[in-house]
Scaffold this motif. Structure first.
Motif, PDB file in Angstrom:
ATOM      1  N   ALA A 180      24.720  24.525  27.489  1.00 22.08           N
ATOM      2  CA  ALA A 180      24.978  24.441  28.982  1.00 22.08           C
ATOM      3  C   ALA A 180      26.450  24.414  29.518  1.00 22.08           C
ATOM      4  CB  ALA A 180      24.553  23.220  29.478  1.00 22.08           C
ATOM      5  N   TYR A 181      27.408  23.713  28.843  1.00 24.39           N
ATOM      6  CA  TYR A 181      28.779  23.718  29.083  1.00 24.39           C
ATOM      7  C   TYR A 181      29.527  25.099  28.955  1.00 24.39           C
ATOM      8  CZ  TYR A 181      27.930  18.746  29.270  1.00 24.39           C
ATOM      9  OH  TYR A 181      27.722  17.461  29.567  1.00 24.39           O
ATOM     10  N   SER A 228      27.893  28.011  29.030  1.00 27.91           N
ATOM     11  CA  SER A 228      27.428  28.904  30.271  1.00 27.91           C
ATOM     12  C   SER A 228      28.498  28.549  31.670  1.00 27.91           C
ATOM     13  CB  SER A 228      25.918  28.821  30.280  1.00 27.91           C
ATOM     14  OG  SER A 228      25.671  27.562  31.093  1.00 27.91           O
ATOM     15  N   LEU A 229      28.668  27.316  31.829  1.00 31.60           N
ATOM     16  CA  LEU A 229      29.333  27.008  33.166  1.00 31.60           C
ATOM     17  C   LEU A 229      30.837  27.475  33.088  1.00 31.60           C
ATOM     18  CD1 LEU A 229      27.900  23.464  33.624  1.00 31.60           C
ATOM     19  CD2 LEU A 229      27.541  25.548  35.065  1.00 31.60           C
ATOM     20  N   SER A 230      31.362  27.517  31.693  1.00 36.70           N
ATOM     21  CA  SER A 230      32.848  27.815  31.705  1.00 36.70           C
ATOM     22  C   SER A 230      33.074  29.586  31.755  1.00 36.70           C
ATOM     23  CB  SER A 230      33.144  27.259  30.396  1.00 36.70           C
ATOM     24  OG  SER A 230      32.507  27.788  29.170  1.00 36.70           O
TER      25      SER A 230
END
Length: 294
Positions: A288-289, A291-293
């Motif tokens: 998740a992190y 993909s957000l970055s």
């Protein structure tokens, strides 16, 4: 065996509006409320008796560690064995809970004093529920409190956990005056005094009190004779200052680090770290992190 007091009667103003109807101790960090981490820490260190100091709006804290027969029956009927086990294990085996109410918000010292009717005049451990001791570094969650308890048993000297903090945070905490001494992790040093939230230029050290205490039974006498201070509150730090007048108190320099979950910034930081390190949720959190970055 030393019993623990966990004060949960506060309104959690630093977590509003989240804590308006939900006790801040019941706000979830991953799949468990904050209070469960603290109870598990106490259990891992060998404590088997916990006294919650609470008030009328905090019944959910008590309920969390009680048996919910209807919920367990429903889970059992539906074959949800993993969830059933998790629900049954909110209270560690052989852990005993008691509750007393703090009828008026007269400070941390007053909250602890309310527990005397259950504990009598025994030695006591005090664990603040909005502070977590990191649980992902080599069993440090267990070892810090267990080491404090062992040191107290061997010497009879009260132990107060401290941690190094940055210059910008010094005026947020009670700071230990160790007379210039520099302890190493996992060891204790006699305290000269505690200075409450000093400006950086007047701070005697960079070692802050982080919410874990193992105190001799003489603390009760000190609490009973401590006058109300600012805001009409009886402060635990004032009682500890009185205790220092009659006996040695030591600062235990923790290993690892603490997490202040009593404010939004600290809670977010803790949630990120715990989610990344958790064996079950870590892989999902990392994806998740990532993909957000991107």
């Amino acid at each position: 065996m030393i019993k623990a007091v966990i004060p949960v009667a506060g309104f959690g103003t630093r977590m509003l509006p989240a804590s308006k109807s939900i006790p801040k101790e019941m706000i979830t960090l991953l799949d468990k409320p904050l209070i469960q981490y603290v109870v598990e820490e106490a259990y891992a260190a060998g404590i088997r008796d916990v006294v919650f100091v609470t008030h009328s709006a905090k019944c959910s804290v008590e309920n969390h560690f009680d048996t919910n027969f209807e919920l367990e029956w429903q889970l059992e009927q539906k074959g949800k064995t993993q969830l059933l086990e998790a629900v049954r294990n909110t209270a560690p085996p052989s852990m005993r809970f008691s509750t007393v109410r703090q009828s008026k918000g007269l400070g941390l010292g007053h909250a602890v004093l309310c527990a005397k009717e259950v504990l009598g005049s025994d030695d006591v451990a005090i664990l603040l529920p909005d502070v977590l001791i990191d649980m992902y570094e080599c069993d440090l969650q267990k070892d810090n409190l267990a080491s404090m308890l062992e040191r107290f048993r061997l010497t009879g000297k009260s132990q107060i956990m401290v941690e190094k903090v940055g210059d910008s945070d010094i005026e947020k905490y009670g700071i230990a005056d160790l007379g210039g001494k520099s302890p190493i992790g996992g060891n204790s040093v006699p305290v000269k005094a505690f200075v409450e939230k000093p400006p950086l230029e007047h701070a005697p050290s960079n070692l802050a009190v982080v919410g874990r205490y193992v105190l001799s039974k003489n603390i009760w006498r000190c609490l009973e004779s401590t006058s109300a201070g600012s805001g009409g509150e009886i402060q635990l730090t004032d009682a500890i200052d009185s205790l220092l007048d009659s006996e040695t108190v030591e600062a235990f320099y923790m290993t690892g680090k603490s997490h202040d979950c009593g404010n939004i910034n600290g809670f977010i930081q803790t949630f990120l770290e715990y989610s990344l390190q958790n064996p079950k949720y870590g892989p999902l959190a990392k994806e998740a992190y990532k993909s957000l970055s991107n």
